[in-house]
Design a protein around this motif. Structure first.
Motif, PDB file in Angstrom:
ATOM      1  N   GLN A 182       0.874  -1.174   0.000  1.00 24.69           N
ATOM      2  CA  GLN A 182       0.000   0.000   0.000  1.00 24.69           C
ATOM      3  C   GLN A 182       0.915   1.229   0.000  1.00 24.69           C
ATOM      4  N   ILE A 183       1.129   1.805  -1.182  1.00 27.05           N
ATOM      5  CA  ILE A 183       2.042   2.937  -1.315  1.00 27.05           C
ATOM      6  C   ILE A 183       1.306   4.219  -0.921  1.00 27.05           C
ATOM      7  N   VAL A 184       1.878   4.933   0.050  1.00 24.34           N
ATOM      8  CA  VAL A 184       1.309   6.192   0.525  1.00 24.34           C
ATOM      9  C   VAL A 184       2.196   7.323   0.019  1.00 24.34           C
ATOM     10  N   ASN A 185       1.633   8.182  -0.813  1.00 20.84           N
ATOM     11  CA  ASN A 185       2.422   9.240  -1.461  1.00 20.84           C
ATOM     12  C   ASN A 185       2.463  10.485  -0.575  1.00 20.84           C
ATOM     13  N   ILE A 186       3.486  10.577   0.278  1.00 17.20           N
ATOM     14  CA  ILE A 186       3.659  11.757   1.119  1.00 17.20           C
ATOM     15  C   ILE A 186       5.111  12.215   1.053  1.00 17.20           C
ATOM     16  N   ASN A 187       5.341  13.503   1.306  1.00 19.14           N
ATOM     17  CA  ASN A 187       6.712  14.001   1.236  1.00 19.14           C
ATOM     18  C   ASN A 187       7.456  13.676   2.531  1.00 19.14           C
ATOM     19  N   PRO A 188       8.781  13.697   2.493  1.00 19.60           N
ATOM     20  CA  PRO A 188       9.571  13.262   3.650  1.00 19.60           C
ATOM     21  C   PRO A 188       9.276  14.022   4.932  1.00 19.60           C
ATOM     22  N   SER A 189       8.925  15.309   4.841  1.00 20.12           N
ATOM     23  CA  SER A 189       8.696  16.091   6.056  1.00 20.12           C
ATOM     24  C   SER A 189       7.514  15.580   6.875  1.00 20.12           C
ATOM     25  N   ALA A 190       6.602  14.861   6.242  1.00 19.14           N
ATOM     26  CA  ALA A 190       5.426  14.344   6.951  1.00 19.14           C
ATOM     27  C   ALA A 190       5.614  12.908   7.423  1.00 19.14           C
TER      28      ALA A 190
END
Length: 373
Positions: A182-190
């Motif tokens: 389940q790939i969750v597309n979030i940026n590293p800061s989150a």
């Protein structure tokens, strides 16, 4: 009605001479006049720092040295740097190239391949080192020691960023596919908050992964240090193809500036300063130092601008992999992407021939075994 004015013979002669002069000027004009650029715009990843913007990597060194700004000013050309937040790095730079708002950018291999595949004409005019490592981090309390143990679980991965490619290679090397997770597309800061809350089970990151481990938010179970060198994310100096064709002299000056910055950074006495600069506004110094020290790359070779066979092989691999896995629609001709002439000239001009050794990255890059996972 006004009387028509007749052409006198001497006036006709002057007119003809003027036309001939214009024709000669256009026929023999050199590369400096061909493009006539009055502004050179360089984009780079930057972070807010002490009320300003701190540019990442060699771009920051180029700014501090000031050589490029002075050389362009002597030619009546303005130098502009465009800061790009890391959270939107690749896509924002690609938009800038596509809209012809930027001429050069130091950024990652995968976004560049995406841009070229989408019809944006780019040229890789200078390699910038030997790549960055990526890290697979799992949340605390999760009994996982490999990518296979994460099958069916939520993994944070910022899609379209350079580290997506090594993640895909890791998945493929273990006989898995992206759909197994389940790939969750979030940026590293989150990512830290998502790990702490249990919203995700793991994350794939650059040196942010070491920071998460240091902060106690998770633990690293794999990194590209365990894989062939070809798996490391590369960042290079890319240029807009039209600008290069129309302004070869200005392109040469930009490449010269980055090679100067690479040579300064490669000196051992500047190591601490380079490490501090890399950490400024984004990462603790000890994390940057650890990432550098554990890479297995000598300090000088870390900043090598050479177009080695491994650079060409890396981009062929990236182009083929991205196309074969459906990450891009059109396959990119990696050999046409590389423009080696400017680095070759820079090394001669700056008397740096032989300073970097072409064989520096060979052994690890050709290592045939897959990753341990």
């Amino acid at each position: 009605m006004a009387k028509a004015t007749s052409w006198r013979p001497w006036a006709i002669g002057i007119f003809v001479v003027a036309l001939i002069g214009v024709a000669i000027a256009f026929q023999f004009r050199g590369p400096v006049q061909a493009g006539g650029a009055k502004v050179v715009n360089i984009a780079g990843i930057a972070y807010p720092y002490q009320g300003g913007q701190a540019y990442n990597g060699l771009t920051g060194v180029v700014i501090r040295q000031g050589w490029l700004k002075d050389e362009l000013a002597r030619r009546g050309v303005e130098l502009v740097f465009t800061p790009v937040p890391t959270a939107v790095g690749g896509p924002m730079i690609n938009e800038g190239f596509s809209g012809k708002r930027i001429d050069f950018a130091s950024y990652g291999d995968f976004p560049a391949i995406i841009a070229v595949s989408g019809g944006v004409p780019l040229k890789l005019v200078a390699p910038l080192g030997q790549g960055q490592n990526s890290y697979l981090v799992v949340r605390n309390g999760l009994a996982a020691s490999s990518i296979a143990d994460l099958k069916g679980r939520k993994i944070a991965l910022h899609r379209g960023r350079p580290w997506e490619l090594p993640f895909s290679k890791l998945v493929d090397a273990n006989g898995l596919k992206l759909g197994d997770f389940q790939i969750v597309n979030i940026n590293p800061s989150a990512t830290a908050a998502a790990l702490a809350s249990g919203s995700i089970d793991a994350a794939f990151l650059l040196s942010d992964g070491l920071l998460l481990e240091q902060q106690g938010a998770g633990r690293v179970i794999w990194s590209t240090k365990e894989a062939p060198a070809d798996w490391r994310m590369r960042a290079e100096l890319f240029a807009r193809g039209g600008f290069v064709d129309e302004n070869p002299e200005l392109t040469q000056l930009v490449v010269d500036a980055f090679i100067r910055a690479a040579a300064w950074s490669a000196r051992e006495e500047n190591r601490q300063q380079v490490t501090r600069d890399a950490a400024r506004g984004s990462m603790p110094v000890e994390i940057v130092a650890r990432d550098y020290e554990e890479s297995g790359i000598t300090w000088r070779d870390r900043f090598s601008p050479l177009f080695t066979p491994n650079v060409a092989g890396h981009y062929r691999s990236v182009a083929a992999y991205a196309h074969d896995r459906g990450l891009v629609r059109s396959k990119v001709d990696a050999d046409a992407l590389l423009d080696t002439r400017f680095v070759e000239q820079s090394l001669r001009t700056l008397k740096l021939e032989g300073y970097w050794k072409p064989a520096g990255e060979g052994a690890q890059a050709s290592r045939p075994q897959g990753p341990r996972s």
